[in-house]
Motif scaffolding. Structure first.
Motif, PDB file in Angstrom:
ATOM      1  N   ASN A 180       0.828  -1.160  -0.009  1.00 16.24           N
ATOM      2  CA  ASN A 180      -0.122   0.204  -0.072  1.00 16.24           C
ATOM      3  C   ASN A 180       0.978   1.154   0.049  1.00 16.24           C
ATOM      4  OD1 ASN A 180      -2.244  -1.552  -0.043  1.00 16.24           O
ATOM      5  ND2 ASN A 180      -2.455  -1.434   2.389  1.00 16.24           N
ATOM      6  N   THR A 181       2.240   1.130   0.334  1.00 11.50           N
ATOM      7  CA  THR A 181       3.133   2.378  -0.046  1.00 11.50           C
ATOM      8  C   THR A 181       3.749   2.420  -1.185  1.00 11.50           C
ATOM      9  OG1 THR A 181       4.827   0.935   1.106  1.00 11.50           O
ATOM     10  CG2 THR A 181       3.452   2.000   2.478  1.00 11.50           C
ATOM     11  N   ALA A 182       3.801   1.158  -1.973  1.00 15.33           N
ATOM     12  CA  ALA A 182       4.678   1.079  -2.950  1.00 15.33           C
ATOM     13  C   ALA A 182       4.242   1.981  -4.101  1.00 15.33           C
ATOM     14  CB  ALA A 182       4.491  -0.393  -3.687  1.00 15.33           C
ATOM     15  N   SER A 183       5.197   2.691  -4.883  1.00 19.16           N
ATOM     16  CA  SER A 183       5.254   3.524  -5.863  1.00 19.16           C
ATOM     17  C   SER A 183       4.490   2.802  -7.133  1.00 19.16           C
ATOM     18  CB  SER A 183       6.639   4.056  -6.302  1.00 19.16           C
ATOM     19  OG  SER A 183       6.822   4.223  -7.783  1.00 19.16           O
ATOM     20  N   PRO A 184       3.765   3.379  -7.935  1.00 19.15           N
ATOM     21  CA  PRO A 184       3.179   2.738  -9.022  1.00 19.15           C
ATOM     22  C   PRO A 184       4.281   2.115 -10.088  1.00 19.15           C
ATOM     23  CG  PRO A 184       2.134   4.725  -8.620  1.00 19.15           C
ATOM     24  CD  PRO A 184       3.495   4.911  -7.556  1.00 19.15           C
ATOM     25  N   TRP A 185       5.190   2.625  -9.950  1.00 18.54           N
ATOM     26  CA  TRP A 185       6.476   2.060 -10.914  1.00 18.54           C
ATOM     27  C   TRP A 185       6.944   0.745 -10.203  1.00 18.54           C
ATOM     28  CZ3 TRP A 185       6.063   3.553 -15.739  1.00 18.54           C
ATOM     29  CH2 TRP A 185       5.432   4.764 -15.806  1.00 18.54           C
ATOM     30  N   LEU A 186       6.756   0.230  -9.339  1.00 22.40           N
ATOM     31  CA  LEU A 186       7.092  -1.000  -8.601  1.00 22.40           C
ATOM     32  C   LEU A 186       6.226  -2.012  -8.866  1.00 22.40           C
ATOM     33  CD1 LEU A 186       8.951   0.465  -5.498  1.00 22.40           C
ATOM     34  CD2 LEU A 186      10.021  -0.163  -7.580  1.00 22.40           C
ATOM     35  N   SER A 187       6.913  -3.070  -8.754  1.00 20.15           N
ATOM     36  CA  SER A 187       6.239  -4.561  -9.247  1.00 20.15           C
ATOM     37  C   SER A 187       6.811  -5.378  -8.079  1.00 20.15           C
ATOM     38  CB  SER A 187       6.461  -5.146 -10.566  1.00 20.15           C
ATOM     39  OG  SER A 187       5.551  -6.364 -10.576  1.00 20.15           O
ATOM     40  N   LEU A 188       5.809  -6.001  -7.397  1.00 21.00           N
ATOM     41  CA  LEU A 188       6.272  -6.895  -6.156  1.00 21.00           C
ATOM     42  C   LEU A 188       5.820  -8.248  -6.118  1.00 21.00           C
ATOM     43  CD1 LEU A 188       5.018  -4.499  -3.175  1.00 21.00           C
ATOM     44  CD2 LEU A 188       6.959  -4.327  -4.250  1.00 21.00           C
ATOM     45  N   ASN A 189       6.615  -9.357  -5.719  1.00 22.56           N
ATOM     46  CA  ASN A 189       6.299 -10.428  -5.710  1.00 22.56           C
ATOM     47  C   ASN A 189       5.037 -10.858  -4.930  1.00 22.56           C
ATOM     48  OD1 ASN A 189       7.545 -10.660  -3.356  1.00 22.56           O
ATOM     49  ND2 ASN A 189       8.736 -12.420  -3.899  1.00 22.56           N
ATOM     50  N   ALA A 190       4.416 -12.059  -5.046  1.00 16.84           N
ATOM     51  CA  ALA A 190       3.347 -12.388  -4.179  1.00 16.84           C
ATOM     52  C   ALA A 190       3.817 -12.577  -2.700  1.00 16.84           C
ATOM     53  CB  ALA A 190       2.677 -13.804  -4.472  1.00 16.84           C
ATOM     54  N   ASP A 191       4.908 -12.949  -2.289  1.00 15.59           N
ATOM     55  CA  ASP A 191       5.335 -12.840  -0.807  1.00 15.59           C
ATOM     56  C   ASP A 191       5.743 -11.710  -0.363  1.00 15.59           C
ATOM     57  OD1 ASP A 191       4.983 -15.712  -0.631  1.00 15.59           O
ATOM     58  OD2 ASP A 191       7.021 -16.128  -1.632  1.00 15.59           O
ATOM     59  N   LEU A 192       5.769 -10.668  -1.047  1.00 13.80           N
ATOM     60  CA  LEU A 192       6.013  -9.366  -0.459  1.00 13.80           C
ATOM     61  C   LEU A 192       7.356  -9.373  -0.036  1.00 13.80           C
ATOM     62  CD1 LEU A 192       2.652  -8.497   1.231  1.00 13.80           C
ATOM     63  CD2 LEU A 192       3.362  -8.116  -0.954  1.00 13.80           C
ATOM     64  N   THR A 193       8.515  -9.860  -1.014  1.00 16.69           N
ATOM     65  CA  THR A 193       9.650 -10.062  -0.562  1.00 16.69           C
ATOM     66  C   THR A 193      10.690  -9.506  -1.544  1.00 16.69           C
ATOM     67  OG1 THR A 193       9.954 -12.272  -0.996  1.00 16.69           O
ATOM     68  CG2 THR A 193       9.369 -11.898   1.237  1.00 16.69           C
ATOM     69  N   SER A 194      10.118  -9.152  -2.705  1.00 18.48           N
ATOM     70  CA  SER A 194      10.976  -8.746  -3.660  1.00 18.48           C
ATOM     71  C   SER A 194      10.340  -7.709  -4.599  1.00 18.48           C
ATOM     72  CB  SER A 194      11.207  -9.912  -4.870  1.00 18.48           C
ATOM     73  OG  SER A 194      11.762  -9.472  -5.946  1.00 18.48           O
ATOM     74  N   MET A 195      10.987  -6.646  -4.906  1.00 20.31           N
ATOM     75  CA  MET A 195      10.644  -5.529  -5.849  1.00 20.31           C
ATOM     76  C   MET A 195      11.512  -5.345  -6.917  1.00 20.31           C
ATOM     77  SD  MET A 195      11.926  -2.909  -2.689  1.00 20.31           S
ATOM     78  CE  MET A 195      12.444  -4.344  -1.684  1.00 20.31           C
ATOM     79  N   VAL A 196      10.858  -4.741  -7.932  1.00 18.69           N
ATOM     80  CA  VAL A 196      11.576  -4.618  -9.169  1.00 18.69           C
ATOM     81  C   VAL A 196      10.707  -3.454  -9.940  1.00 18.69           C
ATOM     82  CG1 VAL A 196      10.305  -6.174 -10.762  1.00 18.69           C
ATOM     83  CG2 VAL A 196      12.643  -5.582 -11.368  1.00 18.69           C
ATOM     84  N   GLU A 197      11.494  -2.763 -10.960  1.00 19.54           N
ATOM     85  CA  GLU A 197      10.590  -1.792 -11.828  1.00 19.54           C
ATOM     86  C   GLU A 197       9.731  -2.295 -12.733  1.00 19.54           C
ATOM     87  OE1 GLU A 197      11.688   1.089 -15.514  1.00 19.54           O
ATOM     88  OE2 GLU A 197      13.193  -0.187 -15.136  1.00 19.54           O
ATOM     89  N   SER A 198       8.419  -1.535 -12.815  1.00 19.53           N
ATOM     90  CA  SER A 198       7.339  -2.261 -13.504  1.00 19.53           C
ATOM     91  C   SER A 198       7.548  -1.768 -14.760  1.00 19.53           C
ATOM     92  CB  SER A 198       5.824  -1.771 -12.774  1.00 19.53           C
ATOM     93  OG  SER A 198       4.835  -2.097 -13.765  1.00 19.53           O
ATOM     94  N   SER A 199       7.230  -2.545 -15.831  1.00 18.11           N
ATOM     95  CA  SER A 199       7.342  -2.097 -17.298  1.00 18.11           C
ATOM     96  C   SER A 199       6.476  -0.964 -17.624  1.00 18.11           C
ATOM     97  CB  SER A 199       7.099  -3.288 -18.090  1.00 18.11           C
ATOM     98  OG  SER A 199       6.016  -3.837 -17.946  1.00 18.11           O
ATOM     99  N   GLU A 200       5.236  -0.882 -16.985  1.00 14.04           N
ATOM    100  CA  GLU A 200       4.271   0.295 -16.978  1.00 14.04           C
ATOM    101  C   GLU A 200       3.887   0.543 -15.698  1.00 14.04           C
ATOM    102  OE1 GLU A 200       0.421  -2.498 -18.128  1.00 14.04           O
ATOM    103  OE2 GLU A 200       1.663  -1.440 -19.691  1.00 14.04           O
ATOM    104  N   ARG A 201       3.125   1.937 -15.457  1.00 13.25           N
ATOM    105  CA  ARG A 201       2.771   2.254 -14.324  1.00 13.25           C
ATOM    106  C   ARG A 201       1.485   1.272 -13.807  1.00 13.25           C
ATOM    107  NH1 ARG A 201       2.459   7.400 -11.376  1.00 13.25           N
ATOM    108  NH2 ARG A 201       0.329   7.241 -10.175  1.00 13.25           N
ATOM    109  N   VAL A 202       1.684   0.824 -12.625  1.00 16.50           N
ATOM    110  CA  VAL A 202       0.621  -0.019 -12.093  1.00 16.50           C
ATOM    111  C   VAL A 202      -0.562   0.866 -11.756  1.00 16.50           C
ATOM    112  CG1 VAL A 202       0.048  -1.749 -10.440  1.00 16.50           C
ATOM    113  CG2 VAL A 202       2.454  -1.466 -11.350  1.00 16.50           C
TER     114      VAL A 202
END
Length: 346
Positions: free
Chosen positions: A176-198
């Motif tokens: 709920n705090t993540a930038s719209p440009w970040l993509s998280l995994n299902a376990d909420l333990t990994s973050m990476v640039e999203s190819s498009e704004r979420v």
């Protein structure tokens, strides 16, 4: 006193302005209603994803428990077979001994029925035959199933064996705090640039436009530690921040803004306190360990792979402090490392 009848009163104009203000307010409220409706759909999406994850994890754990149950029942069955086979051998040997003893009894009785002279002549031979030197039948040690091994502290032992299949994370991410440009995994333990704004709600906790995300739990007291795998990412920021850190505007990462951090950019490591200080690092760490001691007012950064200290920042932290992550915009994910699970008994 008289009114100027040739001049139009200002009242309609003033009321017209108010009508315009209210109409704009209505438009604003309609837009907000639309956002609220979108948030309702997003909440349903969140609940659906959480439900799938919960069911998947319970299914995995159920399967592990089923395998653990099968393994333990098989071990019990093997012990039962071994004990019964051992006991059956003892029964068979004892029955053979009974048959031999009965033969001796018949032999002795037969000789006892002879006349005195033949009995006297054959006495020594009969006496030797009537001698039994085999040990008496008796239970051996460990003849029965070791019940303590199979059912003693059963729940604890099952859990202790299961921990090899379970990962513990000292920190997980707060989507709920993540930038719209970040993509998280299902376990909420990994973050990476999203190819498009979420597409996510513009809730007050969310960072936007800055690319940050917080840990799910804030700390008021105690010692806390977490490891972050940064790999060869060329730009990142890691540290802790106040709960009131700005979310909806760009800001300079510094203690004045409520952030204490270590960062990497353009090959230079920088300590972010009240001012930026360049930090010389002998070898580029691939894993950063962060230790937060709320009671002492310290946050320290370590090379988690080499177990070497990098820098310690001191401040009298007030309120809740949150782990903050700025993974940069890269295709290589920034990953939270699992912690060690230790069992202490007394």
């Amino acid at each position: 006193m008289s009114l100027d009848c040739g001049r139009k009163p200002e009242y309609p104009k003033e009321l017209g302005f108010r009508v315009q203000i209210f109409e704009k307010k209505v438009d604003s409220y309609k837009k907000m209603t639309k956002k609220f409706s979108n948030a309702v759909e997003y909440i349903k999406h969140q609940a659906g994803e959480a439900e799938k994850k919960i069911k998947s994890e319970f299914e995995r754990l159920h399967n592990l428990l089923y395998l653990e149950e099968s393994k333990r029942l098989e071990a019990l069955s093997n012990d039962e077979k071994d004990m019964i086979n051992s006991m059956q051998r003892m029964i068979d040997e004892t029955e053979k001994d009974i048959a031999k003893i009965k033969e001796l009894i018949e032999t002795v009785k037969k000789e006892m029925g002879n006349e005195d002279l033949p009995l006297l002549k054959n006495f020594q031979n009969v006496k030797r035959q009537a001698h039994w030197v085999e040990p008496d039948a008796a239970f051996l040690f460990d003849s029965l199933i070791n019940m303590g091994k199979h059912v003693g502290s059963l729940g604890f032992n099952i859990w202790n064996d299961m921990k090899a299949h379970i990962k513990y994370y000292p920190v997980v991410l707060d989507p709920n705090t993540a930038s719209p440009w970040l993509s998280l995994n299902a376990d909420l333990t990994s973050m990476v640039e999203s190819s498009e704004r979420v597409t996510v709600p513009d809730n007050p906790e969310r960072f936007d436009p800055v690319v940050f995300i917080l840990g799910a739990e804030g700390y008021r007291t105690g010692k806390h530690k977490w490891d972050v795998i940064v790999g060869d990412n060329p730009k990142w920021i890691l540290g802790v921040c106040k709960e009131i850190v700005a979310r909806k505007k760009k800001f300079t990462v510094s203690a004045n803004r409520g952030v204490w951090a270590l960062g990497l950019s353009k090959g230079v490591y920088t300590v972010h306190t009240d001012q930026r200080t360049e930090l010389t690092v002998a070898q580029c760490p691939e894993k950063i360990r962060i230790k937060l001691n709320m009671d002492k007012g310290e946050v320290s950064f370590w090379d988690g792979g080499r177990e070497t200290h990098l820098v310690t920042l001191k401040h009298k932290f007030e309120g809740r402090m949150f782990p903050i992550f700025g993974p940069g915009l890269h295709t290589t994910p920034m990953v939270l490392a699992p912690g060690k699970i230790a069992v202490h008994t007394s």
